[in-house]
Motif scaffolding. Sequence first.
Motif, mmCIF file in Angstrom:
data_model
loop_
_atom_site.group_PDB
_atom_site.id
_atom_site.type_symbol
_atom_site.label_atom_id
_atom_site.label_comp_id
_atom_site.label_asym_id
_atom_site.label_seq_id
_atom_site.Cartn_x
_atom_site.Cartn_y
_atom_site.Cartn_z
ATOM 1 N N SER A 51 0.833 -1.209 0.000
ATOM 2 C CA SER A 51 0.000 0.000 0.000
ATOM 3 C C SER A 51 0.867 1.258 0.000
ATOM 4 O O SER A 51 0.810 2.055 0.927
ATOM 5 N N PRO A 52 1.688 1.440 -1.051
ATOM 6 C CA PRO A 52 2.588 2.598 -1.074
ATOM 7 C C PRO A 52 1.847 3.935 -1.049
ATOM 8 O O PRO A 52 2.396 4.940 -0.625
ATOM 9 N N GLU A 53 0.567 3.948 -1.460
ATOM 10 C CA GLU A 53 -0.189 5.202 -1.444
ATOM 11 C C GLU A 53 -0.432 5.684 -0.014
ATOM 12 O O GLU A 53 -0.721 6.856 0.211
ATOM 13 N N LEU A 54 -0.298 4.810 0.958
ATOM 14 C CA LEU A 54 -0.458 5.202 2.356
ATOM 15 C C LEU A 54 0.854 5.710 2.952
ATOM 16 O O LEU A 54 0.873 6.247 4.046
ATOM 17 N N GLN A 55 1.938 5.535 2.225
ATOM 18 C CA GLN A 55 3.251 5.987 2.678
ATOM 19 C C GLN A 55 3.947 6.686 1.509
ATOM 20 O O GLN A 55 4.799 6.119 0.838
ATOM 21 N N PRO A 56 3.541 7.932 1.213
ATOM 22 C CA PRO A 56 4.076 8.635 0.045
ATOM 23 C C PRO A 56 5.598 8.746 0.010
ATOM 24 O O PRO A 56 6.184 8.811 -1.065
ATOM 25 N N ALA A 57 6.245 8.721 1.155
ATOM 26 C CA ALA A 57 7.708 8.833 1.175
ATOM 27 C C ALA A 57 8.373 7.658 0.456
ATOM 28 O O ALA A 57 9.515 7.787 -0.002
ATOM 29 N N GLU A 58 7.665 6.533 0.324
ATOM 30 C CA GLU A 58 8.221 5.379 -0.379
ATOM 31 C C GLU A 58 8.658 5.747 -1.796
ATOM 32 O O GLU A 58 9.609 5.193 -2.316
ATOM 33 N N ARG A 59 7.952 6.667 -2.391
ATOM 34 C CA ARG A 59 8.266 7.054 -3.774
ATOM 35 C C ARG A 59 9.499 7.936 -3.859
ATOM 36 O O ARG A 59 9.987 8.239 -4.948
ATOM 37 N N LEU A 60 10.022 8.365 -2.716
ATOM 38 C CA LEU A 60 11.222 9.201 -2.708
ATOM 39 C C LEU A 60 12.514 8.380 -2.626
ATOM 40 O O LEU A 60 13.594 8.900 -2.906
ATOM 41 N N TRP A 61 12.406 7.112 -2.230
ATOM 42 C CA TRP A 61 13.606 6.298 -2.082
ATOM 43 C C TRP A 61 14.474 6.264 -3.335
ATOM 44 O O TRP A 61 15.700 6.372 -3.228
ATOM 45 N N PRO A 62 13.909 6.122 -4.537
ATOM 46 C CA PRO A 62 14.790 6.120 -5.715
ATOM 47 C C PRO A 62 15.612 7.412 -5.847
ATOM 48 O O PRO A 62 16.742 7.374 -6.313
ATOM 49 N N LEU A 63 15.042 8.521 -5.408
ATOM 50 C CA LEU A 63 15.782 9.789 -5.493
ATOM 51 C C LEU A 63 16.934 9.841 -4.501
ATOM 52 O O LEU A 63 17.970 10.434 -4.781
ATOM 53 N N THR A 64 16.754 9.249 -3.339
ATOM 54 C CA THR A 64 17.839 9.247 -2.357
ATOM 55 C C THR A 64 18.859 8.155 -2.677
ATOM 56 O O THR A 64 20.056 8.348 -2.467
ATOM 57 N N ASN A 65 18.385 7.038 -3.194
ATOM 58 C CA ASN A 65 19.298 5.935 -3.531
ATOM 59 C C ASN A 65 20.195 6.283 -4.717
ATOM 60 O O ASN A 65 21.294 5.750 -4.845
ATOM 61 N N GLU A 66 19.707 7.164 -5.566
ATOM 62 C CA GLU A 66 20.422 7.530 -6.780
ATOM 63 C C GLU A 66 21.854 7.977 -6.495
ATOM 64 O O GLU A 66 22.770 7.647 -7.240
ATOM 65 N N VAL A 67 22.064 8.687 -5.416
ATOM 66 C CA VAL A 67 23.377 9.247 -5.109
ATOM 67 C C VAL A 67 24.405 8.169 -4.760
ATOM 68 O O VAL A 67 25.598 8.371 -4.938
ATOM 69 N N VAL A 68 23.953 7.014 -4.299
ATOM 70 C CA VAL A 68 24.898 5.954 -3.947
ATOM 71 C C VAL A 68 24.851 4.768 -4.915
ATOM 72 O O VAL A 68 25.575 3.795 -4.720
ATOM 73 N N ALA A 69 24.027 4.860 -5.931
ATOM 74 C CA ALA A 69 23.870 3.744 -6.868
ATOM 75 C C ALA A 69 25.185 3.365 -7.538
ATOM 76 O O ALA A 69 25.474 2.186 -7.727
ATOM 77 N N ASN A 70 25.987 4.334 -7.913
ATOM 78 C CA ASN A 70 27.244 4.063 -8.610
ATOM 79 C C ASN A 70 28.447 4.498 -7.794
ATOM 80 O O ASN A 70 29.499 4.817 -8.341
ATOM 81 N N HIS A 71 28.266 4.536 -6.481
ATOM 82 C CA HIS A 71 29.345 4.973 -5.590
ATOM 83 C C HIS A 71 29.323 4.077 -4.359
ATOM 84 O O HIS A 71 28.265 3.800 -3.818
ATOM 85 N N THR A 72 30.464 3.616 -3.937
ATOM 86 C CA THR A 72 30.537 2.789 -2.748
ATOM 87 C C THR A 72 31.212 3.590 -1.638
ATOM 88 O O THR A 72 32.430 3.746 -1.640
ATOM 89 N N PRO A 73 30.417 4.117 -0.722
ATOM 90 C CA PRO A 73 31.014 4.882 0.385
ATOM 91 C C PRO A 73 31.947 3.995 1.214
ATOM 92 O O PRO A 73 31.691 2.807 1.395
ATOM 93 N N ARG A 74 33.032 4.571 1.682
ATOM 94 C CA ARG A 74 34.017 3.813 2.453
ATOM 95 C C ARG A 74 33.664 3.735 3.936
ATOM 96 O O ARG A 74 34.253 2.948 4.670
#
Length: 112
Positions: A51-74
């Motif tokens: 029920s992602p419509e009950l938790q709108p922030a779920e749709r923001l995860w791809p935007l936050t994950n994007e910054v680490v998708a091609n980077h491996t923090p040490r």
Amino acid sequence: MFNRVLADFAREFQLSRNKRVLLVLDQAGWHISHQLKLPEGLDLFYLPAHSPELQPAERLWPLTNEVVANHTPRSLSELEELLVLRCQKLLKQHDLVKGLTCYHWWPMTRAV
């Protein structure tokens, strides 16, 4: 780790038997673990599955994950720094965030 987060949250907001918070969560595995230790003053309410419509922030995860998708923090500190910078940029992108999180049925509030 989630137990630590809950304990820190309860301590930060000085939760007790007389000061309670109802935390709404999805049913991610770490949210429903049998090893969960619930601090006094904290009650959990679980959203229905799928029920992602009950938790709108779920749709923001791809935007936050994007910054680490091609980077491996040490380190955890480096990961935190990357995510803080990304969130600061997202705070300025009102239309993008609104488009992902404001459903037609969601009550709108006026900006102050």
